[in-house]
Design an enzyme around this catalytic site. Structure first.
Site, PDB file in Angstrom:
ATOM      1  N   GLU A 265      19.440  10.036  45.091  1.00 56.50           N
ATOM      2  CA  GLU A 265      19.110   9.548  43.753  1.00 56.50           C
ATOM      3  C   GLU A 265      17.606   9.727  43.617  1.00 56.50           C
ATOM      4  O   GLU A 265      16.822   8.915  44.108  1.00 56.50           O
ATOM      5  CB  GLU A 265      19.476   8.075  43.578  1.00 56.50           C
ATOM      6  CG  GLU A 265      19.202   7.592  42.153  1.00 56.50           C
ATOM      7  CD  GLU A 265      18.784   6.133  42.045  1.00 56.50           C
ATOM      8  OE1 GLU A 265      19.056   5.526  41.004  1.00 56.50           O
ATOM      9  OE2 GLU A 265      18.178   5.606  43.001  1.00 56.50           O
TER      10      GLU A 265
ATOM     11  N   ASP B  95      19.493   5.464  47.575  1.00 56.50           N
ATOM     12  CA  ASP B  95      18.897   4.842  46.406  1.00 56.50           C
ATOM     13  C   ASP B  95      17.386   5.084  46.377  1.00 56.50           C
ATOM     14  O   ASP B  95      16.712   5.009  47.404  1.00 56.50           O
ATOM     15  CB  ASP B  95      19.189   3.337  46.455  1.00 56.50           C
ATOM     16  CG  ASP B  95      18.730   2.604  45.219  1.00 56.50           C
ATOM     17  OD1 ASP B  95      19.235   2.910  44.131  1.00 56.50           O
ATOM     18  OD2 ASP B  95      17.866   1.715  45.355  1.00 56.50           O
TER      19      ASP B  95
END
Length: 546
Positions: free
Chosen positions: A275, A216
């Site tokens: 990401e 993330d």
């Protein structure tokens, strides 16, 4: 918890490409997938019970959004303990069971890792607050004195992605940095203890059998020296591509090189997926150099409109950017942060990725089905977000009182309508919660979802679910699909995409009108009815045996 490294799935060998180069990876948002205990919230046991469905669907791996111990200020992306499971989702034994059963079914499990920030309830942060200014633990975060005569102003002009200042002042006068919610303090990745801790966390989950990590905010770990002012008044957005002093700094790459060395110690082709919101796809490619990560999300493709020229430009640019670093391109249409593509494509182009209007539902589904066949025909790896195989639209009319997206409650920032794509998915039955569980669902499901459930669509050859199953079966069976780094574009009318991969041809009409195009072969699969093989219907994609 016992290790089960022997249960890892096979390592790719010889000329066989790494599994991730052509994998179809299914994203599970745990709280909205399946509820096993009737509390209205999805959980790990619910996921385990539905793994056979995912195997039958035809995906290769499952990415689990966060299930860690968390106060849930941002749906689990505020982690209090990276080695513990939040009780709402189950226990560590439940996580172990999910990984084991997935491996028995031939599925791989990718765990969501959140290294940019933690929860304000993380033990490090709580102790740093207790100890006050001068605490050594404050060095593991970004604590700074304020500006102004009495330190009453934030240390710089950075804004939170969720709106408002990216700084919160605490007792004693210091401020701490949080690029997201105030409950999510950013780690200081210059500190050795932070680096050591996350290397240990990687090993914990790898030892448990995880096949990899979706990282993330992979672009956010390192901030520019001195934390310089942004110097402009521009609200930041999720999936943005601005050049910023706290995103996409070159220092992140050494972190991921050290992580890659750890993964390479383990059998079974463990992977890292970034990401990373970057200004260009060329910058994204830096994250997947041979000694760093294996994949990076292709946000340029996700945010593209249903337009042949734009799609072709992004496809060509994506493939060209990844080719020099030898990484697979990835393709994705929906995830837990954006309006589902069946709703985005139901609205006029150019409205962004968070919409409040349903638009033309029939048009949106027709385009979504065509976009899926286009995506699955492209070389590389594809991501499927739970429920898109059912053709689910976003729920755009949720009452304000049930919303939980933290940005919805802030005065400025992104629109805060991510809850619409997070409504629990329907499995069976005529009334809510449609087989999700026995105790309702944490977000209300629309009445019309009865006809969109897995049960309602199974066996219906015209359903979106059966379209996905057929497409994924053909993709597995055909050697000319999956891995690769190029397509051969074929002549096509304006608004139409046509390309060849070996003996396979894909055509996609992004216009609202039928287009005459000589059939390049025999129809294998189409996203909608094709009455005349020489006429490609509006907003339709077709797979051909060339």
């Amino acid at each position: 918890m016992t290790q089960h490294l022997a249960d890892a799935l096979p390592t790719s060998t010889g000329t066989q490409p790494g599994w991730w180069r052509e994998a179809v990876i299914y994203q599970v948002y745990p709280r909205s997938f399946a509820d096993s205990n009737g509390d209205g919230m999805g959980d790990l046991e619910g996921i385990r019970s539905r793994l056979p469905y995912l195997k039958e669907l035809g995906v290769d791996a499952v990415w689990l959004s966060p299930f860690y111990a968390s106060p849930q200020a941002d749906a689990g992306y505020d982690v209090a303990d990276y080695r513990a499971i939040d009780p709402m989702f189950g226990t560590l034994h439940d996580a172990d069971a999910v990984i084991r059963e997935a491996h028995e079914l031939g599925l791989r499990i990718i765990v969501d890792l959140v290294p940019n920030h933690c929860s304000d309830q993380h033990e490090w942060f709580k102790q740093a607050l207790r100890e006050g200014p001068g605490s050594r633990l404050r060095e593991r975060f970004h604590f700074r004195p304020g500006r102004g005569e009495n330190g009453e102003l934030p240390p710089n002009d950075w804004e939170s992605i969720f709106g408002g200042p990216a700084w919160t002042q605490v007792e004693g006068g210091q401020w701490y940095l949080h690029l997201f919610a105030p409950e999510q303090p950013d780690f200081n990745w210059e500190h050795p203890a932070v680096q050591d801790e996350f290397r240990s966390i990687l090993r914990f989950w790898l030892d448990l059998g995880a096949d990899g990590f979706r990282v993330d905010v992979a672009h956010g770990l390192v901030k520019a020296p001195g934390l310089p002012d942004l110097g402009r008044d521009e609200q930041l957005k999720l999936l943005g591509n601005q050049v910023l002093p706290f995103f996409d700094q070159d220092g992140v790459h050494e972190i991921y090189r050290s992580w890659r060395r750890i993964l390479d110690e383990y059998e079974g082709d463990r992977v890292l997926v970034a990401e990373a919101w970057t200004p260009t796809v060329e910058r994204t490619a830096l994250y997947v150099r041979p000694d760093e990560m294996h994949q990076a999300f292709n946000f340029q493709y996700l945010t593209a409109d249903w337009d042949a020229n734009e799609l072709r430009e992004i496809i060509d640019g994506s493939l060209a950017a990844m080719r020099p670093v030898g990484a697979p391109t990835t393709w994705v249409l929906s995830n837990h942060d954006v309006t589902r593509h069946a709703t985005r494509f139901a609205n006029p182009a150019g409205l962004g990725t968070q919409l409040r209007e349903q638009g033309d539902r029939e048009l949106g589904l027709r385009r979504a089905r065509a976009a899926t066949l286009l995506m699955l025909a492209l070389p590389g790896s594809a991501y499927v977000y739970q429920g898109e195989e059912l053709g689910l639209p976003d729920v755009t009319d949720l009452p304000d009182e049930v919303r939980q997206d933290p940005s919805f409650f802030r005065a400025a920032g992104q629109d805060g309508f991510r809850d619409g794509c997070r409504v629990p998915i329907p499995w069976s039955g005529k009334t809510a919660p449609y087989g999700f569980g026995d105790g309702g669902s944490w977000l209300p499901q629309p009445a019309e979802w009865a006809g969109l459930s897995v049960e309602a669509q199974t066996g219906d050859p015209s359903s979106t679910l059966e379209l996905y199953r057929s497409a994924l079966r053909l993709r597995r069976e055909r050697a000319d699909l999956g891995a690769g780094d190029a397509v051969e574009w074929l002549p096509a009318p304006e608004g139409v995409l046509a390309f060849r991969r070996g003996g396979f041809v894909c055509t996609a009409n992004t216009t609202g009108e039928p287009v005459r195009l000589p059939a390049p072969g025999t129809v294998l699969l189409s996203s909608g009815p094709v009455a005349d093989p020489d006429v490609l219907p509006a907003d339709t994609a077709v797979w051909w045996q060339g």
